[in-house]
Design a protein around this motif. Sequence first.
Motif, PDB file in Angstrom:
ATOM      1  N   ALA A   1       0.568  -1.026   0.121  1.00 45.13           N
ATOM      2  CA  ALA A   1      -0.114  -0.510  -0.301  1.00 45.13           C
ATOM      3  C   ALA A   1       0.683   1.146  -0.400  1.00 45.13           C
ATOM      4  O   ALA A   1       2.062   1.579   0.588  1.00 45.13           O
ATOM      5  CB  ALA A   1      -0.512  -0.074   1.051  1.00 45.13           C
ATOM      6  N   PRO A   2       0.623   2.664  -0.338  1.00 42.44           N
ATOM      7  CA  PRO A   2       1.475   3.886  -0.553  1.00 42.44           C
ATOM      8  C   PRO A   2       2.107   4.150  -0.017  1.00 42.44           C
ATOM      9  O   PRO A   2       2.877   4.673   0.709  1.00 42.44           O
ATOM     10  CB  PRO A   2       0.416   4.073  -1.752  1.00 42.44           C
ATOM     11  CG  PRO A   2      -0.632   3.380  -2.513  1.00 42.44           C
ATOM     12  CD  PRO A   2      -0.570   2.464  -1.960  1.00 42.44           C
ATOM     13  N   PHE A   3       0.830   3.716   1.591  1.00 39.51           N
ATOM     14  CA  PHE A   3       1.187   4.199   2.816  1.00 39.51           C
ATOM     15  C   PHE A   3       2.011   3.651   3.165  1.00 39.51           C
ATOM     16  O   PHE A   3       3.024   4.543   4.115  1.00 39.51           O
ATOM     17  CB  PHE A   3      -0.101   4.778   3.724  1.00 39.51           C
ATOM     18  CG  PHE A   3      -0.584   3.372   4.133  1.00 39.51           C
ATOM     19  CD1 PHE A   3      -0.152   3.007   5.854  1.00 39.51           C
ATOM     20  CD2 PHE A   3      -1.174   2.824   3.940  1.00 39.51           C
ATOM     21  CE1 PHE A   3      -0.749   1.553   6.173  1.00 39.51           C
ATOM     22  CE2 PHE A   3      -1.809   1.045   4.536  1.00 39.51           C
ATOM     23  CZ  PHE A   3      -1.023   0.548   5.617  1.00 39.51           C
ATOM     24  N   ARG A   4       1.790   2.422   3.123  1.00 40.77           N
ATOM     25  CA  ARG A   4       3.360   1.803   3.984  1.00 40.77           C
ATOM     26  C   ARG A   4       4.320   1.917   3.333  1.00 40.77           C
ATOM     27  O   ARG A   4       5.763   1.746   4.178  1.00 40.77           O
ATOM     28  CB  ARG A   4       3.279   0.146   3.710  1.00 40.77           C
ATOM     29  CG  ARG A   4       1.705  -0.359   4.717  1.00 40.77           C
ATOM     30  CD  ARG A   4       1.526  -1.858   5.059  1.00 40.77           C
ATOM     31  NE  ARG A   4       0.575  -1.892   5.408  1.00 40.77           N
ATOM     32  CZ  ARG A   4       0.977  -2.533   7.049  1.00 40.77           C
ATOM     33  NH1 ARG A   4       1.761  -2.772   7.137  1.00 40.77           N
ATOM     34  NH2 ARG A   4      -0.068  -2.958   7.503  1.00 40.77           N
ATOM     35  N   ARG A   5       4.628   2.157   1.681  1.00 47.87           N
ATOM     36  CA  ARG A   5       5.342   2.495   1.323  1.00 47.87           C
ATOM     37  C   ARG A   5       6.633   3.738   1.339  1.00 47.87           C
ATOM     38  O   ARG A   5       8.031   3.481   1.573  1.00 47.87           O
ATOM     39  CB  ARG A   5       5.653   2.652  -0.521  1.00 47.87           C
ATOM     40  CG  ARG A   5       4.961   0.901  -1.259  1.00 47.87           C
ATOM     41  CD  ARG A   5       4.276   1.256  -2.281  1.00 47.87           C
ATOM     42  NE  ARG A   5       5.901   1.316  -3.600  1.00 47.87           N
ATOM     43  CZ  ARG A   5       5.454   1.443  -4.581  1.00 47.87           C
ATOM     44  NH1 ARG A   5       4.546   0.966  -4.935  1.00 47.87           N
ATOM     45  NH2 ARG A   5       6.638   2.237  -5.659  1.00 47.87           N
ATOM     46  N   ARG A   6       5.487   4.266   1.483  1.00 49.56           N
ATOM     47  CA  ARG A   6       5.916   5.824   2.737  1.00 49.56           C
ATOM     48  C   ARG A   6       6.923   5.689   3.753  1.00 49.56           C
ATOM     49  O   ARG A   6       7.527   6.633   3.799  1.00 49.56           O
ATOM     50  CB  ARG A   6       4.410   6.959   2.775  1.00 49.56           C
ATOM     51  CG  ARG A   6       4.476   7.986   0.967  1.00 49.56           C
ATOM     52  CD  ARG A   6       3.936   8.414   1.664  1.00 49.56           C
ATOM     53  NE  ARG A   6       2.251   8.073   1.762  1.00 49.56           N
ATOM     54  CZ  ARG A   6       1.694   8.398   1.254  1.00 49.56           C
ATOM     55  NH1 ARG A   6       1.111   7.779  -0.215  1.00 49.56           N
ATOM     56  NH2 ARG A   6       0.331   7.529   1.162  1.00 49.56           N
ATOM     57  N   ALA A   7       5.981   5.236   5.202  1.00 47.21           N
ATOM     58  CA  ALA A   7       6.581   4.806   6.145  1.00 47.21           C
ATOM     59  C   ALA A   7       7.470   3.861   6.056  1.00 47.21           C
ATOM     60  O   ALA A   7       8.971   4.387   6.803  1.00 47.21           O
ATOM     61  CB  ALA A   7       5.483   3.808   6.948  1.00 47.21           C
ATOM     62  N   TRP A   8       7.922   3.023   5.200  1.00 42.49           N
ATOM     63  CA  TRP A   8       8.930   2.103   5.102  1.00 42.49           C
ATOM     64  C   TRP A   8      10.391   3.142   5.227  1.00 42.49           C
ATOM     65  O   TRP A   8      11.305   3.079   5.146  1.00 42.49           O
ATOM     66  CB  TRP A   8       9.248   1.258   4.094  1.00 42.49           C
ATOM     67  CG  TRP A   8      10.379   0.066   4.606  1.00 42.49           C
ATOM     68  CD1 TRP A   8      10.613  -1.063   5.418  1.00 42.49           C
ATOM     69  CD2 TRP A   8      12.229   0.210   3.704  1.00 42.49           C
ATOM     70  NE1 TRP A   8      11.519  -1.704   5.463  1.00 42.49           N
ATOM     71  CE2 TRP A   8      12.155  -0.580   4.472  1.00 42.49           C
ATOM     72  CE3 TRP A   8      11.773   0.880   3.283  1.00 42.49           C
ATOM     73  CZ2 TRP A   8      13.560  -0.635   3.768  1.00 42.49           C
ATOM     74  CZ3 TRP A   8      13.303   0.715   2.452  1.00 42.49           C
ATOM     75  CH2 TRP A   8      13.908  -0.148   3.056  1.00 42.49           C
TER      76      TRP A   8
END
Length: 373
Positions: A75-82
């Motif tokens: 998910a985009p929010f997980r990619r940003r968080a990582w």
Amino acid sequence: MVAFRPIIGRDLAAERLLKIFPREAFDTNLSSPVSAAGVAALIYVGAVGPDANTVWARPSTALWMQEEVLLEATAPFRRRAWGAAAMRGRESVATLLASWGMTFKQWYAQDTRESLRDDSWNLLYENNAMVTRPGVKTNSSAARWALAEHFADLFDPGLKGEDLETAILMWTESHMTTSARAKAMAVRDHARSAEAVRVTLPNGSVRLLEPGNASLILKGVVEEWAPRKLHTPLVLAISEPGEKQAYVDEQRLRALGVSISVSQLLPDAVLFDTGGDGTFWVIEAVYTDGPIDVGRKAQLLKWATAQHIPAHQVAFLTAFESRNAGPAKRRLKDLAPGTFAWFRDEPAFELRWDAIDTTGDLTPVTLLRPDAS
């Protein structure tokens, strides 16, 4: 806001890098496993640029990536968080993954950082495949690396087959240095000559066609059908679907007063028979589809008329692999009247489809030997 590209794995990245930078011509570090890991990780965090929204990365971004993240944290929010955690440090990545129920299992040890930066990313940068952040010194620990946008385009998983080959060729021509282009061209030409279908023309010269069944059918037309059917055959043109290139005998065409545009060449081949009044044979090689049906014949006759070739001096041949092949079974019924069909596995015969001549001079639908009247 970063517009994320589709996530790719190390295997796909490695496969594409080998196509772009074949090891026969380029430093193997350009297509190494760690280089592939770098491409996959940078695409995951959105480090593609440069523009105002570019996410800049460090070598550790690739070192700390792992398969489970690519497969599950999509998910985009997980990619940003990582990506944000990777900018803070290794412990932040481990903490984040723990909150997702994952165990931190980084791809590479920390001492691989210099190898990735010096042996991979610097080389990619030299080949215009990566960009660096303006104003950040080379010895700075700040994030300063990203894939060039035009290079990242080559890793779209939806780009496949002929489209991928064309995209790589266009990128090579547009972004590689002259020296690098020459290296890539040499490798492609060598591979092509090794795999190509060799066609011996009536004058003894050899034409290399791209690998494939359609090329084998054209080879049969030139080497098997033409010597049997035509008095003195000349191959004026052969086009290929893959690279949109063509063999064109400009000298003979000028002597015959005919012009063929390579970019607009309609048939798969054009042959000329010097016997009698001289006949132009228009050939279509059908391995999947594309016989000379009524509409196709009309188009080809229009081309002939534009070349001031009388209709009675134009003949048409649709060439198939076999009468038992699927394309022949499906499309023989669509052949235009006044045309011929030929089959590579029965080179001494041809099929003629035409109206019955009430005078009895013409034979109705039948299997004819090439020398039959």
